[in-house]
Design a protein around this motif. Structure first.
Motif, short mmCIF file in Angstrom:
data_model
loop_
_atom_site.label_atom_id
_atom_site.label_comp_id
_atom_site.label_asym_id
_atom_site.label_seq_id
_atom_site.Cartn_x
_atom_site.Cartn_y
_atom_site.Cartn_z
N GLU A 105 0.82 -1.21 0.00
CA GLU A 105 0.00 0.00 0.00
C GLU A 105 0.86 1.26 0.00
N GLU A 106 1.97 1.23 0.75
CA GLU A 106 2.88 2.38 0.77
C GLU A 106 3.49 2.61 -0.61
N TRP A 107 3.87 1.52 -1.28
CA TRP A 107 4.44 1.67 -2.62
C TRP A 107 3.41 2.22 -3.60
N LEU A 108 2.20 1.73 -3.53
CA LEU A 108 1.15 2.20 -4.43
C LEU A 108 0.83 3.67 -4.16
N MET A 109 0.80 4.05 -2.89
CA MET A 109 0.52 5.44 -2.55
C MET A 109 1.64 6.36 -3.02
N GLY A 110 2.88 5.92 -2.81
CA GLY A 110 4.02 6.71 -3.26
C GLY A 110 4.04 6.85 -4.77
N ARG A 111 3.69 5.78 -5.46
CA ARG A 111 3.64 5.82 -6.93
C ARG A 111 2.59 6.81 -7.39
N SER A 112 1.45 6.84 -6.71
CA SER A 112 0.38 7.76 -7.07
C SER A 112 0.77 9.21 -6.80
N GLN A 113 1.42 9.44 -5.66
CA GLN A 113 1.78 10.81 -5.27
C GLN A 113 2.87 11.40 -6.14
N GLY A 149 3.23 10.70 -9.27
CA GLY A 149 2.75 10.78 -10.64
C GLY A 149 3.49 9.86 -11.59
N ASN A 150 3.95 8.74 -11.09
CA ASN A 150 4.65 7.76 -11.93
C ASN A 150 3.68 7.23 -12.98
N ASP A 151 3.97 7.55 -14.26
CA ASP A 151 3.06 7.16 -15.32
C ASP A 151 3.45 5.83 -15.98
N GLN A 152 4.47 5.16 -15.43
CA GLN A 152 4.82 3.85 -15.96
C GLN A 152 3.71 2.87 -15.62
N PRO A 153 3.20 2.14 -16.61
CA PRO A 153 2.03 1.29 -16.35
C PRO A 153 2.32 0.17 -15.37
N LEU A 154 1.34 -0.09 -14.52
CA LEU A 154 1.40 -1.27 -13.65
C LEU A 154 0.79 -2.40 -14.46
N SER A 155 1.64 -3.25 -15.00
CA SER A 155 1.20 -4.28 -15.94
C SER A 155 0.64 -5.52 -15.27
N LEU A 156 1.04 -5.76 -14.02
CA LEU A 156 0.69 -7.02 -13.39
C LEU A 156 0.84 -6.92 -11.88
N ALA A 157 0.01 -7.65 -11.16
CA ALA A 157 0.18 -7.80 -9.71
C ALA A 157 0.04 -9.28 -9.37
N ILE A 158 1.01 -9.81 -8.66
CA ILE A 158 0.96 -11.18 -8.16
C ILE A 158 0.80 -11.07 -6.64
N ILE A 159 -0.31 -11.59 -6.12
CA ILE A 159 -0.64 -11.32 -4.73
C ILE A 159 -0.96 -12.61 -3.96
N ASP A 160 -0.23 -12.82 -2.87
CA ASP A 160 -0.54 -13.93 -1.97
C ASP A 160 -1.75 -13.53 -1.13
N SER A 186 -8.75 -3.13 -3.95
CA SER A 186 -8.27 -1.75 -4.09
C SER A 186 -7.63 -1.52 -5.45
N LEU A 187 -6.82 -2.48 -5.89
CA LEU A 187 -6.18 -2.36 -7.19
C LEU A 187 -7.21 -2.36 -8.32
N HIS A 188 -8.22 -3.22 -8.20
CA HIS A 188 -9.25 -3.29 -9.24
C HIS A 188 -9.99 -1.97 -9.36
N ALA A 189 -10.19 -1.30 -8.23
CA ALA A 189 -10.89 -0.01 -8.24
C ALA A 189 -9.99 1.11 -8.78
N ALA A 190 -8.72 1.10 -8.37
CA ALA A 190 -7.81 2.19 -8.75
C ALA A 190 -7.23 2.01 -10.15
N GLU A 191 -6.90 0.77 -10.52
CA GLU A 191 -6.28 0.50 -11.82
C GLU A 191 -6.96 -0.74 -12.44
N PRO A 192 -8.20 -0.55 -12.89
CA PRO A 192 -9.02 -1.69 -13.33
C PRO A 192 -8.46 -2.49 -14.50
N ALA A 193 -7.57 -1.90 -15.29
CA ALA A 193 -7.01 -2.63 -16.43
C ALA A 193 -5.83 -3.52 -16.05
N THR A 194 -5.36 -3.38 -14.81
CA THR A 194 -4.21 -4.17 -14.36
C THR A 194 -4.66 -5.55 -13.89
#
Length: 232
Positions: A51-59, A61-72, A86-94
């Motif tokens: 969550e910290e990484w995602l928040m920092g990325r958002s703040q 303005g990192n425009d590099q696409p998040l292509s994939l998430a592998i989640i335990d 949360s990811l589905h809501a924020a970045e639905p194409a990922t």
């Protein structure tokens, strides 16, 4: 019902890997680097760091696409299902892929409902997991065979008389959907039908578009609904 989000995987973007077990984390890192050399992997061990990484990325303005998430799912500070939601809501194409030891209905359907694009079991072993994850390159959502079978066992009902499957899919697409719903990979289906894997992947894409679905789990449900797969 709203139309499903079209998940798109790019092997040149970022991948968020959330896995608390070091051995499993290194396995997924090495496997992903082998399959997709240009993918940049960010590996963290719990929800807080993710969550910290995602928040920092958002703040920033990192425009590099998040292509994939592998989640335990079984993380030390909570369930990965919340992160998937949360990811589905924020970045639905990922596409978010579950990687877990759990194959029970509660976690499986909870993850799919939250927006998971695939569901793989760590117990499948290294070779099988690598083959399953490689499906991303052909646009096929990763799904362990045992999970496909669990979906079949869960959705046990007779298909309605209408609409006839012939009005929705071509005869070849019906064959492909039937094989996919039975847990076959694209490669296995291509061998069975004596077609190239690329051709079968094209049929899978067409099936998804015609049925307004976006993943293998939905394809399995549709195969049951259309009467293509029945209980023995």
């Amino acid at each position: 019902m709203t139309a499903p989000v079209n998940k798109k995987f790019s092997a040149q973007g970022l991948c968020l890997l959330v896995e608390d077990q070091k051995v499993a984390r290194l396995f997924f890192q090495n496997t992903l680097k082998s399959l997709f050399p240009e993918l940049q992997i960010v590996a963290v061990e719990n929800l807080r760091l993710a969550e910290e990484w995602l928040m920092g990325r958002s703040q920033t303005g990192n425009d590099q696409p998040l292509s994939l998430a592998i989640i335990d799912l079984g993380l030390p500070d909570g369930s990965g299902i919340e992160l998937i939601r949360s990811l589905h809501a924020a970045e639905p194409a990922t596409p978010s892929i579950v990687a877990t030891i759990y194959d029970d209905d509660a976690r499986l359907f909870g993850a799919l409902a939250a927006g998971a694009y695939g569901y793989v079991l760590k117990d499948d072993g290294a070779a099988r997991l690598e083959e399953i994850l490689s499906r991303l390159s052909t646009g096929e959502p990763p799904l362990s065979p045992a999970i496909a079978h669990r979906l079949l066992n869960h959705f046990r009902f007779e298909a309605p008389a209408t609409p006839p499957v012939e009005s929705v899919l071509t005869s070849r697409e019906v064959e492909v959907l039937t094989l996919i719903a039975r847990g076959h990979t694209v490669q296995e289906a291509s061998q069975h039908l004596k077609l190239s894997a690329q051709t079968v992947a094209g049929y899978v894409k067409s099936i998804y578009q015609k049925l307004h679905i976006s993943n293998r789990a939905s394809a399995t449900r549709e195969a049951i609904r259309l009467g293509l797969v029945r209980n023995s």
